[in-house]
Structures are given as structure tokens and as C-alpha cells.
Design an enzyme around this catalytic site. Sequence first.
Site, PDB file in Angstrom:
ATOM      1  N   TYR A  93      -3.336 -43.857 -62.131  1.00  0.00           N
ATOM      2  CA  TYR A  93      -4.875 -43.765 -62.561  1.00  0.00           C
ATOM      3  C   TYR A  93      -4.727 -42.885 -63.833  1.00  0.00           C
ATOM      4  CZ  TYR A  93      -9.583 -42.548 -63.748  1.00  0.00           C
ATOM      5  OH  TYR A  93     -10.541 -42.532 -64.541  1.00  0.00           O
ATOM      6  N   SER A 153     -17.200 -35.271 -69.630  1.00  0.00           N
ATOM      7  CA  SER A 153     -17.318 -36.701 -69.273  1.00  0.00           C
ATOM      8  C   SER A 153     -18.747 -37.197 -68.526  1.00  0.00           C
ATOM      9  CB  SER A 153     -16.007 -37.433 -68.789  1.00  0.00           C
ATOM     10  OG  SER A 153     -16.474 -38.634 -68.241  1.00  0.00           O
ATOM     11  N   TYR A 206     -21.946 -42.400 -71.818  1.00  0.00           N
ATOM     12  CA  TYR A 206     -21.797 -43.691 -71.437  1.00  0.00           C
ATOM     13  C   TYR A 206     -23.383 -44.268 -71.385  1.00  0.00           C
ATOM     14  CZ  TYR A 206     -16.741 -44.337 -70.708  1.00  0.00           C
ATOM     15  OH  TYR A 206     -15.522 -44.517 -70.524  1.00  0.00           O
ATOM     16  N   THR A 215     -19.233 -43.172 -76.030  1.00  0.00           N
ATOM     17  CA  THR A 215     -18.131 -43.899 -76.038  1.00  0.00           C
ATOM     18  C   THR A 215     -18.613 -45.404 -76.063  1.00  0.00           C
ATOM     19  OG1 THR A 215     -16.689 -42.297 -74.869  1.00  0.00           O
ATOM     20  CG2 THR A 215     -16.399 -44.602 -74.780  1.00  0.00           C
ATOM     21  N   LYS A 257     -17.394 -42.729 -80.364  1.00  0.00           N
ATOM     22  CA  LYS A 257     -16.179 -42.874 -80.006  1.00  0.00           C
ATOM     23  C   LYS A 257     -15.762 -44.103 -79.821  1.00  0.00           C
ATOM     24  CE  LYS A 257     -12.919 -40.445 -76.805  1.00  0.00           C
ATOM     25  NZ  LYS A 257     -12.212 -41.829 -75.819  1.00  0.00           N
ATOM     26  N   HIS A 307      -9.003 -45.636 -76.844  1.00  0.00           N
ATOM     27  CA  HIS A 307      -9.076 -45.234 -75.334  1.00  0.00           C
ATOM     28  C   HIS A 307      -7.752 -44.961 -74.776  1.00  0.00           C
ATOM     29  CE1 HIS A 307     -12.989 -45.261 -72.815  1.00  0.00           C
ATOM     30  NE2 HIS A 307     -12.140 -44.969 -71.706  1.00  0.00           N
TER      31      HIS A 307
END
Length: 362
Positions: A31, A113, A136, A162, A235, A259
Site C-alpha cells: 500500500y 490528510s 477531498y 486534491t 493539488k 499523485h
Amino acid sequence: MTASPVPADIVSLGDYERHARERLPASIWSYIAGAGADGLTRGWNREAFDRLKLEGRVLADMYGAHTAIELFGQTLEIPVIVAPVAFHKLAHPDGELATALGAAATGAVMTVSTQASTTIEDIGAAAQGPLWFQLYMQTRREDTLALLHRAEAAGCKAIMVTADAPVNGLRNEEQRAGFRLPEGIGAVNLKGMPGPALRAGPGESPVFKGLLDAAPTWRDLEWLRGRTKLPLLVKGVMSRHDARLALETGVDGIVVSNHGGRVLDTLPATIEALPAIADELGGRLPVLLDGGVRRGTDILKALALGANAVMIGQPILHGLAVAGAVGVAHILNILRAELEVAMALTGRPRLATIDRSVIATC
């Protein structure tokens, strides 16, 4: 807060990556290190930096040299920002709290995040240094606003939307490893917020019938611009045309990003896309860059080609996995030392003196 001693053979970010891979379970590594499809863009991010050569200069006056920069009203000691990365607890049990501590020890901004494994409130309460928030945009506007207001209340000084992942990339390494989030780790800031409703029937596309229904557009970004007084960045810009649209939408800065090669494979390297984007904007907006930055010389090259600062994501998790907050601080200090040496040997005493003449043409 727990930390491990830094192994004596770690002197570069590459050393941290090697040690992190040895320490983490294979599925978690798939991941953290994973890339979209064949990982071509991930590789190109690095290779493009390696192809660029620097022009060394001698006998330059370096009196009063420094690496400080003013960005969105904040003074940064180095032009390096901790990028938004999900689920820091995959790398270390203290997760984002350790990252915030390590970043603060070096004066670096940490970008939290949306998919952090620690709440915005807990990070804000513990942070001793500046925070930004990566957003997001959610299916429901009220959920987007709730995240925005929580970030503002937690003391975040900028909002970074993002835009390049309206759907997840197909990360084959992750799929082969059968990665699943371990119990107790998740996107805790999104509890109670529904995702897109799938409406695809048999044989129909879940991407086109469900997943993209609430994908944000420039209109949504314009709407968000009117909902906060904080600096707003977008972004995921990889096109000079989108850079122009960002400027027209009224954002305060952009991040040139693919990304990390984790979404759409075969996008060009970010350092290759940067010059045209910087030329399009002509200094009217600050430009940040991420993707493949692993050395102080990479930072110098990015600044030479038009970036105001760079962002570091994956290496932060490597530092966390090896030595917790101490590893994060060490990662950032290594980059600072390497940048200072690179500036000295190319005769650039301040960031403002770094331009395209740093790049060798031979």
C-alpha cells in the site's frame, strides 16, 4: 509517544526506504509503495530528476545564505512541506501525532490528510508547528463544509483540495498482496459521511454509474473558494490549461502532482510538467511540486524550474516506520543539509537566486 533509535547506516532517504521495507509487513508495504498499474509514472518521477544535471559554480559570495521562504503569510525554514498521506498508523502506532511532532521539530508545515488515521482535532491539539489540511470534497456539500470548518477550528492555516483522484487508481501491487486496512485503522475523519451511491446494473460500469456522480468540478472549487478565507490550493495540476483555470477560479496556489503515480499511470513526471505550468502562471500563483523528491538536489532542480517549494509524502512514512517522530525530523534535516550543500556548490545563497541557469545544458 514512542520512538526507536535511528540505525547508524541511515544517511539518506534511500536508506530509510530500505529499512522501512524490511520492517513493515509485505501487505502494508504494497500500500505504502504501491503505484497505479505498471508503476511507470512512479519510476519516471525519479528518473526525470536523475536526468537533470546541475551547473556547478565557484567563488560565489555566500555570506548570509539561508533556505527560508515566505509562503501564504508563513515563514518556512526550508521550502519543504509534509505532503498529505493517508493512514500514518500503518507505519507507526503514534501515526499522525508522531509526524506532527517530527515536522514541528524542524519548523516544517504538515498537511493533514482527509484520510488521516487520527482526528483533525487530536492532531491540532497536539501540534506544535503549522498545519495545513488536505480536503477531498465529499458527496454531500454539507460534509465538505463540516471538514472545512473542523480544519479551521483545529488551527489549519491553508486548505489543499486534491483534484486528481475522483476515482482510485488500480494499484496492481496492492491487489496482488490482498491489502486490507488492519483493524483499528481507518479514515476516522469521514465517519458518518456516505460515499457515492452505486447505481450500476449487471454489466454496467460502476465508475460511470455511481463513482463519478459526485466528482468535483471547477464549479465546486469556485463554490469552496467562497466558503473560506484561508489560502486555498488545488493539488493534482499536470496541465498548463488547468493551471490557467485554477488562476481564473481564484485559488491561491497549485500543486503540480501526479499523485506519486498512484492514480493514472503513464502521466509524465511532475518535474517534466513543471516548466510549462510555471511559464503559464508567470509567478501569479505559488507553485508547489511533489513526486519523486528524494534529495536536496531534487529540491534545487524543482525551484530552478519554477516551483516555490516541494512536498514530501512517501519518505515521511519511511521515517515513521523506522524511528517515529525522530525519523520524520531526521528525514527533513537530511533534505535541508543536502539543499544547503547544493546551493553552496551552485553559488546560490538564497532561494530567490535559484533560476533555470542552475540546470546544466551540456
